[in-house]
Motif scaffolding. Sequence first.
Motif, mmCIF file in Angstrom:
data_model
loop_
_atom_site.group_PDB
_atom_site.id
_atom_site.type_symbol
_atom_site.label_atom_id
_atom_site.label_comp_id
_atom_site.label_asym_id
_atom_site.label_seq_id
_atom_site.Cartn_x
_atom_site.Cartn_y
_atom_site.Cartn_z
ATOM 1 N N ARG A 1 0.573 -1.227 -0.024
ATOM 2 C CA ARG A 1 0.147 0.009 0.109
ATOM 3 C C ARG A 1 0.792 1.279 -0.106
ATOM 4 N NH1 ARG A 1 -5.370 -0.777 1.777
ATOM 5 N NH2 ARG A 1 -5.692 1.170 0.618
ATOM 6 N N GLU B 1 2.214 2.926 -2.253
ATOM 7 C CA GLU B 1 2.052 4.054 -3.168
ATOM 8 C C GLU B 1 0.749 4.695 -2.600
ATOM 9 O OE1 GLU B 1 4.125 5.436 -5.505
ATOM 10 O OE2 GLU B 1 5.423 4.110 -4.630
ATOM 11 N N ASP B 2 -0.300 3.981 -2.359
ATOM 12 C CA ASP B 2 -1.512 4.580 -1.855
ATOM 13 C C ASP B 2 -1.286 5.461 -0.733
ATOM 14 O OD1 ASP B 2 -3.174 3.220 -3.622
ATOM 15 O OD2 ASP B 2 -3.260 1.622 -2.011
ATOM 16 N N TRP B 3 -0.290 5.313 0.262
ATOM 17 C CA TRP B 3 0.060 6.179 1.331
ATOM 18 C C TRP B 3 0.667 7.474 0.685
ATOM 19 C CZ3 TRP B 3 3.292 2.000 4.205
ATOM 20 C CH2 TRP B 3 2.519 0.968 4.905
ATOM 21 N N LYS C 1 0.116 8.981 -1.952
ATOM 22 C CA LYS C 1 -0.875 10.020 -2.562
ATOM 23 C C LYS C 1 -1.446 10.652 -1.423
ATOM 24 C CE LYS C 1 -2.024 6.735 -6.402
ATOM 25 N NZ LYS C 1 -2.710 5.409 -7.116
ATOM 26 N N GLN C 2 -1.439 10.306 -0.293
ATOM 27 C CA GLN C 2 -1.977 11.249 0.751
ATOM 28 C C GLN C 2 -1.174 12.223 1.253
ATOM 29 O OE1 GLN C 2 -5.140 10.489 2.497
ATOM 30 N NE2 GLN C 2 -5.573 9.011 0.498
ATOM 31 N N CYS D 1 -6.748 5.145 4.297
ATOM 32 C CA CYS D 1 -6.328 3.931 3.513
ATOM 33 C C CYS D 1 -6.467 2.680 3.936
ATOM 34 C CB CYS D 1 -4.663 4.062 3.271
ATOM 35 S SG CYS D 1 -4.208 5.510 2.136
#
Length: 139
Positions: free
Chosen positions: A64, A66-68, A70-71, A105
Amino acid sequence: MKTISLTFDGYWLEANKNELPSKPGIYCVYACTYNKDVNTVSIRKLIYVGESENVHDRIDGHERLEDWKKQLNSGETLCYSFAGISGDDKNRAEAAVIYHHKPPCNVEYKNSFPFADTTIHTARKNATLASNFIVRNTR
């Protein structure tokens, strides 16, 4: 009612996450800014909460990541805190923190808490986390 105390250590910046403990526990992922002149971090928000038998290995190359990222706002980095805990309480503590704080997330436990009523106490490096809260079973 079960009471769980979580004492968080941290904060480890993304650049030095290799120094995270290789121990069982729960971890928090934050968006923060680092001031190298005074060696401090300013936490903006909680992004994710997880648990693992080995937090160091779990965070290293987390799926995750890359998801983090993005924040993050411009000039921010990820940083991490860690609370050592093992056994059945580890998953319950993770679920309680997620359910109460609803990090963006996380998916599991954001809308339900399948454990018996639980009181959580947090201490030390617990930015944005409530120091004391109760989570009630939602079933």
